[in-house]
Scaffold this motif. Sequence first.
Motif, PDB file in Angstrom:
ATOM      1  N   ILE A 195     115.626   0.781 -26.087  1.00  0.00           N
ATOM      2  CA  ILE A 195     115.965   2.033 -27.331  1.00  0.00           C
ATOM      3  C   ILE A 195     114.328   3.230 -26.585  1.00  0.00           C
ATOM      4  N   VAL A 196     115.488   4.295 -26.676  1.00  0.00           N
ATOM      5  CA  VAL A 196     115.329   5.764 -26.124  1.00  0.00           C
ATOM      6  C   VAL A 196     114.981   6.710 -26.925  1.00  0.00           C
ATOM      7  N   ASN A 197     113.477   7.006 -26.927  1.00  0.00           N
ATOM      8  CA  ASN A 197     113.236   8.285 -27.746  1.00  0.00           C
ATOM      9  C   ASN A 197     113.161   9.420 -27.382  1.00  0.00           C
ATOM     10  N   ASN A 198     113.678  10.912 -27.622  1.00  0.00           N
ATOM     11  CA  ASN A 198     113.346  11.785 -27.090  1.00  0.00           C
ATOM     12  C   ASN A 198     112.224  12.593 -27.937  1.00  0.00           C
ATOM     13  N   VAL A 207     111.244  -0.207 -25.669  1.00  0.00           N
ATOM     14  CA  VAL A 207     110.777   0.872 -26.922  1.00  0.00           C
ATOM     15  C   VAL A 207     110.558   1.919 -25.881  1.00  0.00           C
ATOM     16  N   ASN A 208     110.714   2.445 -25.726  1.00  0.00           N
ATOM     17  CA  ASN A 208     110.160   3.450 -25.161  1.00  0.00           C
ATOM     18  C   ASN A 208     110.758   5.263 -24.904  1.00  0.00           C
ATOM     19  N   ALA A 209     110.166   6.666 -24.302  1.00  0.00           N
ATOM     20  CA  ALA A 209     110.188   7.524 -24.549  1.00  0.00           C
ATOM     21  C   ALA A 209     110.331   8.147 -22.945  1.00  0.00           C
ATOM     22  N   VAL A 210     111.326   9.345 -23.513  1.00  0.00           N
ATOM     23  CA  VAL A 210     111.195  10.662 -22.371  1.00  0.00           C
ATOM     24  C   VAL A 210     110.705  11.568 -22.844  1.00  0.00           C
ATOM     25  N   CYS A 211     109.954  12.379 -21.993  1.00  0.00           N
ATOM     26  CA  CYS A 211     109.402  13.228 -22.848  1.00  0.00           C
ATOM     27  C   CYS A 211     109.417  15.037 -21.799  1.00  0.00           C
ATOM     28  N   PRO A 212     111.040  15.445 -22.499  1.00  0.00           N
ATOM     29  CA  PRO A 212     111.766  16.752 -21.548  1.00  0.00           C
ATOM     30  C   PRO A 212     110.542  17.798 -21.459  1.00  0.00           C
ATOM     31  N   LEU A 228     108.010   9.257 -20.289  1.00  0.00           N
ATOM     32  CA  LEU A 228     108.619   8.920 -18.994  1.00  0.00           C
ATOM     33  C   LEU A 228     108.732  10.510 -18.981  1.00  0.00           C
ATOM     34  N   ALA A 229     107.840  11.453 -18.671  1.00  0.00           N
ATOM     35  CA  ALA A 229     107.809  13.276 -18.297  1.00  0.00           C
ATOM     36  C   ALA A 229     109.092  13.577 -17.638  1.00  0.00           C
ATOM     37  N   VAL A 230     109.923  14.321 -18.286  1.00  0.00           N
ATOM     38  CA  VAL A 230     110.794  15.050 -17.161  1.00  0.00           C
ATOM     39  C   VAL A 230     111.000  15.806 -17.624  1.00  0.00           C
ATOM     40  N   ASP A 231     109.720  17.115 -16.879  1.00  0.00           N
ATOM     41  CA  ASP A 231     108.971  17.875 -17.159  1.00  0.00           C
ATOM     42  C   ASP A 231     108.658  18.529 -15.880  1.00  0.00           C
ATOM     43  N   GLY A 232     109.351  19.138 -14.794  1.00  0.00           N
ATOM     44  CA  GLY A 232     109.318  19.892 -13.572  1.00  0.00           C
ATOM     45  C   GLY A 232     107.372  19.823 -12.497  1.00  0.00           C
TER      46      GLY A 232
END
Length: 249
Positions: free
Chosen positions: A138-141, A181-186, A240-244
């Motif tokens: 599971i990936v949460n945004n 269970v993980n999350a991306v943090c855009p 996981l930060a996807v944030d530049g």
Amino acid sequence: MTDLDGKVIVVTGGGSGMGRDACLALARAGARVAIGGRRTAEGGTVVEAIRAAGGQAVFRATDVSRPADCAALVQCALDTWGRLDGAFNNAGLQREFADVHETPDADIADVIDINLKGVLYMMKYEAAAMLATGGGAIVNNSSIFGLKAMPHLAYYVAAKHGIVGATRAAALDYAARGIRVNAVCPGPIKTPSYDRVTGSDDHMYDDGVPMHRIGQPAEVSAAVLWLLSAASSYVTGALLAVDGGMSAG
């Protein structure tokens, strides 16, 4: 991500923005995608695009603030393909910038109901389905604002911080039972929602992003597919930060 071939993945908020891009990327990787969203026309367009390219997808109208809709979307995947292997809980929204005392009650209620409660409801039904067939991912945004605060967005920051906490807690619940269970943090990502709240100003965040640019949906999708794949088999409870580089400062 060849191990995603044939996997059954649920994606919420799949009609536009990051959700749409993730659906298309998953289908290109061979996954079968059950798409949930509130706008039927947009969802149907994504399904048509996937099928035209030789992929498999279904759409079910879904309001994630309603537990029954969340259960029905998971059941749609089960009825169509007999199992559930993964999920990207992406549905969310943001309203206007305002201090807490000036934030409309409806904005607080809608954002908490959709962004936070929606993730909890989806995880509830996804986890039950995955436990029945041996596990999944599971990936949460969440958001960069699940990791740090921003003024004039307390209601949104609260919801996104809540997703971070829910992700970590659920990761502990299922770590020994085959569900990661993980999350991306855009950070700021070029989507229709971004354009709406910024007036399509692609440079609004330049001074706050070390890379001095906003991100593209495909850059989030790449992280999501990695977290859903066996390449991240020892990763759970991660953010996981996807944030530049925004969260590094």
